[in-house]
Design an enzyme around this catalytic site. Sequence first.
Site, PDB file in Angstrom:
ATOM      1  N   SER A  12       0.804  -1.225   0.000  1.00  0.00           N
ATOM      2  CA  SER A  12       0.000   0.000   0.000  1.00  0.00           C
ATOM      3  C   SER A  12       0.838   1.276   0.000  1.00  0.00           C
ATOM      4  O   SER A  12       0.407   2.302  -0.528  1.00  0.00           O
ATOM      5  CB  SER A  12      -0.970   0.012   1.186  1.00  0.00           C
ATOM      6  OG  SER A  12      -0.281  -0.166   2.406  1.00  0.00           O
TER       7      SER A  12
ATOM      8  N   HIS B 286       1.023   5.136   4.388  1.00  0.00           N
ATOM      9  CA  HIS B 286       0.200   5.683   3.320  1.00  0.00           C
ATOM     10  C   HIS B 286       0.561   7.143   3.038  1.00  0.00           C
ATOM     11  O   HIS B 286       0.689   7.550   1.879  1.00  0.00           O
ATOM     12  CB  HIS B 286      -1.278   5.566   3.685  1.00  0.00           C
ATOM     13  CG  HIS B 286      -1.775   4.165   3.689  1.00  0.00           C
ATOM     14  ND1 HIS B 286      -3.079   3.831   4.022  1.00  0.00           N
ATOM     15  CD2 HIS B 286      -1.163   2.984   3.407  1.00  0.00           C
ATOM     16  CE1 HIS B 286      -3.234   2.531   3.932  1.00  0.00           C
ATOM     17  NE2 HIS B 286      -2.078   1.988   3.573  1.00  0.00           N
TER      18      HIS B 286
END
Length: 215
Positions: A139, A190
């Site tokens: 991610s 992230h």
Amino acid sequence: MIFMRYESFRGYLRMYPVTACIIALNIVYFIIVELSGIATDDYNYHLYKYGSFYTDTSIDPFGLKEPWRYVTSMFMHSGFMHLLFNMFSLLVFAPPLEHLLRKVRYGVFYLLCGILANAFTALMAVLLGDNGVHAVGASGAIYGVYGAFLYIALFRKAWLDEGSRKTVYTILIFGLIYSVITPQISLWGHVGGGLAGFLLYSSFDRAMVRRKRIR
């Protein structure tokens, strides 16, 4: 809408070989880790043995004693749904970026985003006084892809239709909200990946513009 995929399987492999290879590596490594006795081990320790990103702020705050973990962790996942969600995101959103950057530049971009996402996570653990980091997943690099499209949506608007721009904004907003409210998700990974993608793509974009002017 550039994020709609209409290619056949063979067409996808031919047009986006780097993305296809990244997806394949994630799937293969997930199968290897899952079939290697995970039921008999502590879950986090099992992932650690197979290359998860790990730091200890007291003795190795940035994980530099085993630097390969910056890369191996990008191809690991903590469960089937984790893998499925990330691979779907790659499958849909990465191809237009591979087309824009071309194969080699895109491959370098993807790896750098994942590495920098891990580095940013480690830095925040040090600044916030956490014990360390234990992280897996693609991610961080995927948010790098989102960060690149954020740059395009803001500074190269003509390259994206309105629907694609709204999709980029929506994914980033809801993704960050979900990262904040879900303890198991690495918020800083992230954020770090998104910042890395935004800044890296801006440097690539400026370099491409300069080359065009020289020609």
